[in-house]
Write an enzyme that holds these catalytic residues in place. Structure first.
Site, PDB file in Angstrom:
ATOM      1  N   SER A  27       0.847  -1.196   0.000  1.00 19.96           N
ATOM      2  CA  SER A  27       0.000   0.000   0.000  1.00 19.96           C
ATOM      3  C   SER A  27       0.879   1.241   0.000  1.00 19.96           C
ATOM      4  CB  SER A  27      -0.905   0.012   1.241  1.00 19.96           C
ATOM      5  OG  SER A  27      -1.759   1.127   1.233  1.00 19.96           O
ATOM      6  N   CYS A  28       0.642   2.137  -0.963  1.00 21.22           N
ATOM      7  CA  CYS A  28       1.358   3.409  -1.018  1.00 21.22           C
ATOM      8  C   CYS A  28       0.360   4.544  -0.787  1.00 21.22           C
ATOM      9  CB  CYS A  28       2.070   3.579  -2.366  1.00 21.22           C
ATOM     10  SG  CYS A  28       0.981   3.760  -3.789  1.00 21.22           S
ATOM     11  N   PRO A  29       0.829   5.752  -0.485  1.00 18.14           N
ATOM     12  CA  PRO A  29      -0.096   6.846  -0.146  1.00 18.14           C
ATOM     13  C   PRO A  29      -1.151   7.127  -1.214  1.00 18.14           C
ATOM     14  CG  PRO A  29       2.116   7.431   0.509  1.00 18.14           C
ATOM     15  CD  PRO A  29       2.229   6.143  -0.255  1.00 18.14           C
ATOM     16  N   THR A  57       1.744   0.581  -5.193  1.00 23.87           N
ATOM     17  CA  THR A  57       0.999  -0.512  -4.576  1.00 23.87           C
ATOM     18  C   THR A  57       1.019  -1.756  -5.456  1.00 23.87           C
ATOM     19  OG1 THR A  57      -0.465   1.018  -3.411  1.00 23.87           O
ATOM     20  CG2 THR A  57      -1.277  -1.224  -3.762  1.00 23.87           C
TER      21      THR A  57
END
Length: 474
Positions: free
Chosen positions: A8-10, A16
């Protein structure tokens, strides 16, 4: 060995899914005899969700995340926490740690309201594999971005379609349908700072931090609470979020009688934290931070000539340097936050620089095919597509294979494009980049927007191909 992973990335867009793909591909290659399932928590929600039975049977968990994720379900399992970029760039090293048995067992201490001893806190920080400040900040940013995108697009569409030129610029008549849409867009912007603060606090203290964080963020953004014409803006929101999070976390760690424990997370912690954060902002922090924001906004409004060039050079370099990593995100957050302050020319420069690395490397691989292996030529086609929709990460495969030639080239290209955009008055009303933002009418001065992208792309492609040698020559 059976492993599970969460990525999960921002922004929940590129990193992601690239991390998930890399972990799966590396496991499938067979060098480690590992079977893996990857859950992605992207912008469209959770996909390929891990089941309780799969977690129970797993030999370990990889958490390649740059934002807060639910941890209770992994209690008692071997958990390796790292940045999402680590899963993209060095999945072999992550797998090797499981093979060597060098992975700690996760104990859900904080979630069970057990006070952390100092050595436990040090160990927790050590196991994070990432700066907890950055993780919490990016958690807030990830939830804030949709509000800025929706608000920015609605404002841009209402001005672009329903606006009329006046001596004060584009104005939407009050009796027009587009005026209602403009008001909806402005309403979306009012949620920006409270959401940012609220989810920073959630990352630190879990759900008890949500209400104090959002209320603190609202107070920070509303100058009338502390006698200021302007609010404390995104800086105030960040301060409020961290204050609420750490105060709530501290209160959680206090031992209380068992009969009071059930009401702690829903009543005591939110109420006491809210009162403390509100007091601090109304009587101590609000006015100074608001003055700082007014000074920053005034400084940006007054920038001309060489100062604008310097700002563009810095922002362009930061965007390209780590292609979606922490440095990139700092520049991106600054641009997104300044949209709310009316300084859309900053996001205009960023919108150009965001897409130049993938477009430049994609073009380079087409112009000098003999300098790229087959896999890179295929990556170049994907990079072109990713560049068109503003995904900087499309350049990562090239940078990973040849960082000393690729990274300087994409930085110079992005810096060039950012300078052209800044000096020609390109603006962007949404926190995103690439040609796609022009398609949705979010950009002003569209001709120079595309000129800046084209020139920056050509600079990157030309520079990297001059530096690279043909594949057969090494």
């Amino acid at each position: 060995m059976k492993l599970l992973a969460v990525t999960s990335c921002p922004n929940g867009i590129a990193h992601t899914y690239m991390a998930a793909q890399k972990l799966t591909k590396t496991a499938d290659e067979g060098d480690f005899d590992i079977e893996i399932k990857v859950e992605t928590q992207g912008s469209i929600g959770v996909e390929n969700e891990l089941t309780p039975e799969e977690i129970r049977q797993a030999d370990g968990i990889i958490l390649a995340v740059d934002k807060a994720v639910e941890m209770d379900r992994f209690h008692g399992k071997k958990v390796l926490q790292c940045a999402v970029a680590d899963a993209i760039r060095k999945p072999e090293a992550l797998f090797q740690r499981f093979v060597d048995g060098n992975v700690p067992v996760y104990e859900a201490k904080v979630e069970k309201d057990t006070p952390l001893k100092s050595n436990d806190a040090d160990e927790e920080k050590k196991e994070k594999g990432q700066n907890p400040f950055y993780r919490s900040l990016m958690n807030g940013v990830s939830f804030m971005i949709p509000f800025v995108v929706v608000g920015g697009l609605l404002i841009a569409l209402s001005l672009g379609i329903g606006g009329e030129p006046t001596a004060k610029g584009m104005v939407v008549p009050e009796d027009s349908m587009w005026h209602s849409i403009l008001m909806v867009g402005q309403a979306a912007f009012t949620f920006m700072v409270p959401i940012l603060a609220g989810y920073i606090a959630v990352s630190i203290a879990d759900r008890p931090g949500l209400a104090p964080g959002m209320i603190g963020g609202y107070i920070a953004a509303t100058g009338s609470f502390y006698g200021s014409e302007a609010g404390a803006g995104f800086i105030g929101g960040i301060v409020a979020g961290f204050l609420a999070g750490y105060i709530a976390k501290w209160i959680k760690s206090i031992r209380v009688p068992q009969m009071i424990q059930p009401i702690m997370p829903i009543l005591v912690i939110p109420l006491v934290t809210t009162l403390i954060v509100a007091f601090l902002f109304i009587f101590v922090l609000g006015a100074p931070i608001a003055s700082l924001m007014q000074g920053l906004t005034g400084f940006l409004e007054g920038m001309q000539g060489s100062s604008k060039v310097l700002l563009a050079l810095i922002l362009g370099a930061m965007i390209a340097f780590d292609m979606g990593g922490p440095i990139n995100k700092v520049a991106f957050l600054f641009g997104a936050a300044m949209i709310g302050e009316g300084q859309t020319f900053i996001m205009g420069a960023l919108a150009v620089s965001i897409c130049i690395p993938p477009l430049g490397m994609g073009l380079a691989s087409l112009l000098a095919k003999r300098k790229y292996v087959e896999a890179e030529r295929e990556a170049g086609k994907a990079a072109l597509a990713m560049g068109l929709v503003g995904i900087t990460e499309g350049a990562i495969p090239f940078a990973a294979g040849d960082p000393l030639r690729v990274i300087p080239s994409i930085m110079v290209g992005s810096m060039t494009g950012a300078v052209i955009a800044m000096l020609s008055g390109v603006t962007d009303h949404v926190p995103h980049g690439g040609p796609i933002v022009a398609v949705v009418q979010a950009v002003d001065n569209i001709p120079m927007f595309f000129v800046a992208i084209l020139v920056g792309t050509l600079v990157t492609a030309t520079m990297v191909n001059l530096l690279k040698k043909p594949v057969q020559d090494g």
